[in-house]
Motif scaffolding. Structure first.
Motif, short mmCIF file in Angstrom:
data_model
loop_
_atom_site.label_atom_id
_atom_site.label_comp_id
_atom_site.label_asym_id
_atom_site.label_seq_id
_atom_site.Cartn_x
_atom_site.Cartn_y
_atom_site.Cartn_z
N CYS A 5 0.83 -1.21 0.00
CA CYS A 5 0.00 0.00 0.00
C CYS A 5 0.87 1.25 0.00
N ASP A 72 -8.70 6.59 12.07
CA ASP A 72 -8.42 5.95 10.80
C ASP A 72 -7.86 6.98 9.83
N LEU A 74 -6.84 7.32 5.59
CA LEU A 74 -6.96 6.69 4.27
C LEU A 74 -6.35 7.58 3.20
N LEU A 104 -4.48 1.87 2.69
CA LEU A 104 -4.86 1.91 4.10
C LEU A 104 -3.67 2.25 4.98
N SER A 109 -9.31 -0.73 9.19
CA SER A 109 -10.25 0.02 8.39
C SER A 109 -11.31 -0.91 7.80
N LEU A 111 -13.95 -1.31 4.84
CA LEU A 111 -14.19 -0.74 3.52
C LEU A 111 -15.51 -1.24 2.95
N ARG A 201 -9.67 -4.59 0.05
CA ARG A 201 -8.35 -4.18 0.53
C ARG A 201 -7.29 -4.34 -0.55
#
Length: 465
Positions: A5, A72, A74, A104, A109, A111, A201
């Motif tokens: 990520c 959180d 993002l 992420l 998290s 989604l 994810r």
């Protein structure tokens, strides 16, 4: 996965920085027209191509949704590529690709498809036009399409959200230069995929599907009442049947409405009044097998004044009401269903935030808008929220007190936003802050996580060329 990520995020951010640099070098900032990729590539005139890429960083602290805790962060990315081919003035073909992804920062998290929809065909349509039909023009469009209807409170092409609602079907519109129009549509709303957390994810590619199990239609008449006041009269119908592939609430809903509008202008008052009724049948949840009589209503009232001063300040007073379910045992569902509408322009930022929707809400607000520079817009809004029905849920949070003994006051939200367009619209910077001051319902409802206030921050850059 976290390292992947991070690498993906760095690659996208590097691409965004390089693209901004290319735009700056390729286009004179004092030019009157924005830089366009199609012109730079020498694309022949019957064909046009538009590209828009958006990168957003957002953070939420103090989760209000039942079962969520902590904070959180993002990174959200959305790329849209829209190509049109116009062989004749009366015929147009179009296709639009959407690539919406997420990176992420927090492994916990949660989604859904409002965040992720990778490499998807958002639109693929044909459009016919005729300019001399009953003193007006006629437009017919069919295929996979996105739609805005009226105020966009019931049917909308999403702006702020990372993914966009799509439909398969057709629309027809007849319109006159004075603003009078008649519009009708029949579509199958597209079901976005994938739906499971693992695929979301991984930003997995799964092609969206439509089904005849969900059908939406609408007709709308727009009538100019004067040179600056107009009225809209409409009805939407939703026919939905439950299936293993797509569990639904078996909604059979009819939503007639009326809207009066006077657009803002310096030195005068403006207003908007919209009232919507809703009736039919629905089930309380997608897992239920009990059909309830559906009777609900929603209203929006807004009065504003734009001062003929520096920054053209507009002060607006707003009020929103959407009914909630009064009783779980009376055989009725009184909770208003917002269908496929947008809500950011009424209730503030959505995405990982989005605390309020047009269901079970009683809410006044005060807003101030400023345009200090031609390409800079700011908004400040304070909104207080109570539940319309004390035994029904705060719908977006999933928080409920079935006994109705908890105070209805959910809280007060402060919303600040700044938009700045650069290089004649090729680059747009958008940043905002929302803070929800917790009320008695957040503090005391039985299944509330009781995390107190919620703060949401975001900053985004959009490149359009």
């Amino acid at each position: 996965q976290r390292q992947m990520c991070i690498r993906d995020r760095r690659r996208v951010l590097s691409l965004a920085i390089l693209t901004v640099g290319a735009l700056v070098n390729a286009h004179d900032a004092t030019a009157d027209e924005p830089w366009r990729l199609a012109e730079a590539l020498g694309v022949p005139e019957p064909l046009s191509i538009e590209v828009a890429h958006r990168t957003r960083l957002e953070h939420i602290d103090g989760q209000f949704r039942a079962g969520n805790t902590g904070e959180d962060t993002l990174f959200l990315f959305r790329t849209l590529v829209h190509a049109r081919y116009t062989p004749f003035s009366w015929l147009n073909f179009g296709a639009e690709l959407q690539d919406s992804r997420v990176a992420l920062d927090e492994v916990n998290s949660v989604l859904n498809t409002t965040f992720v929809n990778a490499a998807e065909l958002l639109q693929a349509y044909a459009e016919l036009r005729h300019e001399d039909v009953l003193d007006g023009s006629l437009r017919v469009r069919g295929g996979r399409i996105t739609l805005d209807l009226g105020s966009r409170r019931l049917l909308a092409r999403n702006r702020f959200r990372n993914t966009i609602n799509s439909n398969t079907g057709a629309e027809i519109e007849w319109s006159q230069p004075n603003g009078r129009s008649l519009r009708a549509l029949y579509v199958l709303p597209v079901n976005r995929l994938p739906a499971n957390q693992s695929d979301l994810r991984d930003n997995s590619i799964r092609f969206d599907k439509e089904t005849s199990g969900v059908q939406l239609w609408s007709t709308m008449w727009r009538e100019p009442l004067s040179h600056d006041v107009s009225a809209e009269l409409y009805v939407l119908g939703l026919h939905e049947s439950d299936s293993v592939e797509r569990p639904t609430r078996n909604r059979e809903l009819y939503t007639p409405g009326i809207r009066f509008l006077r657009t803002p202008k310096a030195g005068r008052f403006d207003f908007e009044l919209e009232s919507m009724l809703q009736f039919g049948e629905s089930r309380p949840t997608s897992g239920s097998v009990v059909d309830l009589t559906h009777v609900a209503h929603s209203h929006h009232l807004e009065i504003g004044y734009t001062f003929d001063l520096w920054a053209t300040p507009r002060l607006g007073l707003e009020y929103d009401y959407a009914s909630g379910d009064r009783s779980a045992t009376d055989g009725q569902n009184n909770r208003f269903d917002p269908l496929f509408g947008a809500r950011v322009f009424d209730f503030g930022f959505t995405s990982s935030y989005g605390p309020f929707a047009r269901s079970n809400i009683n809410s006044p607000a005060l807003a101030l808008e400023l345009v200090p520079l031609p390409k800079v817009r700011t908004l400040a809004r304070v909104r207080s929220v109570w539940l319309a029905a004390k035994r029904d849920a705060w719908t977006t949070a999933g928080v409920i007190d079935p006994t109705g003994s908890t105070d209805r006051y959910v809280g007060t939200q402060l919303e600040l936003r700044l938009r700045w367009k650069l290089w004649n619209g090729n680059v747009a910077i958008d940043t905002g802050l929302a803070h929800l001051f917790a009320g008695d319902f957040i503090d005391n409802a039985p299944n509330s996580n009781r995390q107190g206030d919620t703060t949401y921050l975001y900053s985004q850059v959009t490149l359009s060329f």
